[in-house]
Design an enzyme around this catalytic site. Structure first.
Site, PDB file in Angstrom:
ATOM      1  N   HIS A 221       0.848  -1.190   0.000  1.00 47.96           N
ATOM      2  CA  HIS A 221       0.000   0.000   0.000  1.00 47.96           C
ATOM      3  C   HIS A 221       0.886   1.244   0.000  1.00 47.96           C
ATOM      4  O   HIS A 221       2.068   1.179   0.337  1.00 47.96           O
ATOM      5  CB  HIS A 221      -0.905   0.006   1.231  1.00 47.96           C
ATOM      6  CG  HIS A 221      -2.061  -0.930   1.119  1.00 47.96           C
ATOM      7  ND1 HIS A 221      -3.143  -0.873   1.969  1.00 47.96           N
ATOM      8  CD2 HIS A 221      -2.318  -1.946   0.255  1.00 47.96           C
ATOM      9  CE1 HIS A 221      -4.019  -1.810   1.627  1.00 47.96           C
ATOM     10  NE2 HIS A 221      -3.537  -2.479   0.607  1.00 47.96           N
TER      11      HIS A 221
ATOM     12  N   GLU B 258       1.049   4.013   1.913  1.00 50.68           N
ATOM     13  CA  GLU B 258       1.643   4.404   3.192  1.00 50.68           C
ATOM     14  C   GLU B 258       2.754   3.436   3.576  1.00 50.68           C
ATOM     15  O   GLU B 258       3.826   3.833   4.029  1.00 50.68           O
ATOM     16  CB  GLU B 258       0.573   4.436   4.302  1.00 50.68           C
ATOM     17  CG  GLU B 258      -0.605   5.335   4.017  1.00 50.68           C
ATOM     18  CD  GLU B 258      -1.777   4.634   3.327  1.00 50.68           C
ATOM     19  OE1 GLU B 258      -2.906   5.078   3.515  1.00 50.68           O
ATOM     20  OE2 GLU B 258      -1.552   3.648   2.593  1.00 50.68           O
TER      21      GLU B 258
ATOM     22  N   CYS C 169      -6.045   2.136   5.495  1.00 49.08           N
ATOM     23  CA  CYS C 169      -6.864   0.948   5.743  1.00 49.08           C
ATOM     24  C   CYS C 169      -6.729   0.492   7.195  1.00 49.08           C
ATOM     25  O   CYS C 169      -5.677   0.642   7.811  1.00 49.08           O
ATOM     26  CB  CYS C 169      -6.458  -0.177   4.801  1.00 49.08           C
ATOM     27  SG  CYS C 169      -4.776  -0.797   5.064  1.00 49.08           S
TER      28      CYS C 169
ATOM     29  N   CYS D 266      -2.459  -0.328   7.295  1.00 48.45           N
ATOM     30  CA  CYS D 266      -1.739   0.953   7.314  1.00 48.45           C
ATOM     31  C   CYS D 266      -2.021   1.748   8.587  1.00 48.45           C
ATOM     32  O   CYS D 266      -1.132   2.438   9.091  1.00 48.45           O
ATOM     33  CB  CYS D 266      -2.070   1.758   6.064  1.00 48.45           C
ATOM     34  SG  CYS D 266      -1.435   0.942   4.570  1.00 48.45           S
TER      35      CYS D 266
END
Length: 168
Positions: A59, A61, A96, A106
């Protein structure tokens, strides 16, 4: 890298994050997200990332934090020991709170940096297509991390985030 963006220009940082999201490959199973970590006092961009930039089902981040860990020569779990204490995270989609892939969400990654990240700026709240009821916002606020919605770019962010999805 010193930023050419004026301090406090949250829309400009969000536009940068959106430009990063556009580099992510369109897929039906995830959102295309961009993220930027900024040292607020010096207005310096410390890391950028986007969905699937790095190995694995990464992801945006997560990519930022993995790059920072590599830059500092520490495992991601020890980032809070080496990062400045007044960071902002800009992310096009709310971090998320659950990963269907089994990776660390995250929000949990941000919470491990609660002594460093003071504010998370989001372009849109996470749609409930893959994970119902993202509880991350409450978790971040409970840890003293401010969550701020940068308004005015929602349609553009959602169009980029959902490219590759089957339209219903």
């Amino acid at each position: 890298m010193a930023s050419s963006i004026q301090p406090g220009d949250h829309k400009a940082y969000m536009r940068l994050a959106l430009s990063l999201a556009q580099k992510s490959p369109p897929k039906p199973t995830n959102y295309r997200v961009g993220a930027v970590v900024v040292d607020v006092p010096s207005n310096t961009i410390l890391a950028t990332g986007y969905t699937l930039e790095l190995e694995g089902n990464s992801h945006a981040e997560q990519c930022c934090f993995m790059k920072l860990a590599q830059q500092h020569g520490v495992p991601e779990e020890h980032l809070s020991e080496v990062l400045p204490s007044d960071l902002a995270l800009y992310t096009t989609v709310e971090p998320c709170s659950k990963r269907l892939s089994g990776n660390l969400p995250c929000v949990e990654r941000v919470l491990k940096l609660a002594g460093c990240i003071k504010t998370v700026y989001v372009g849109i709240l996470e749609p409930e297509k893959f994970v119902q009821e993202n509880t991350g916002r409450k978790s971040l606020k409970d840890a003293g991390i401010e969550v701020v919605h940068v308004e005015g770019m929602e349609k553009e962010i959602l169009d980029v985030a959902t490219a590759g999805h089957v339209k219903e």
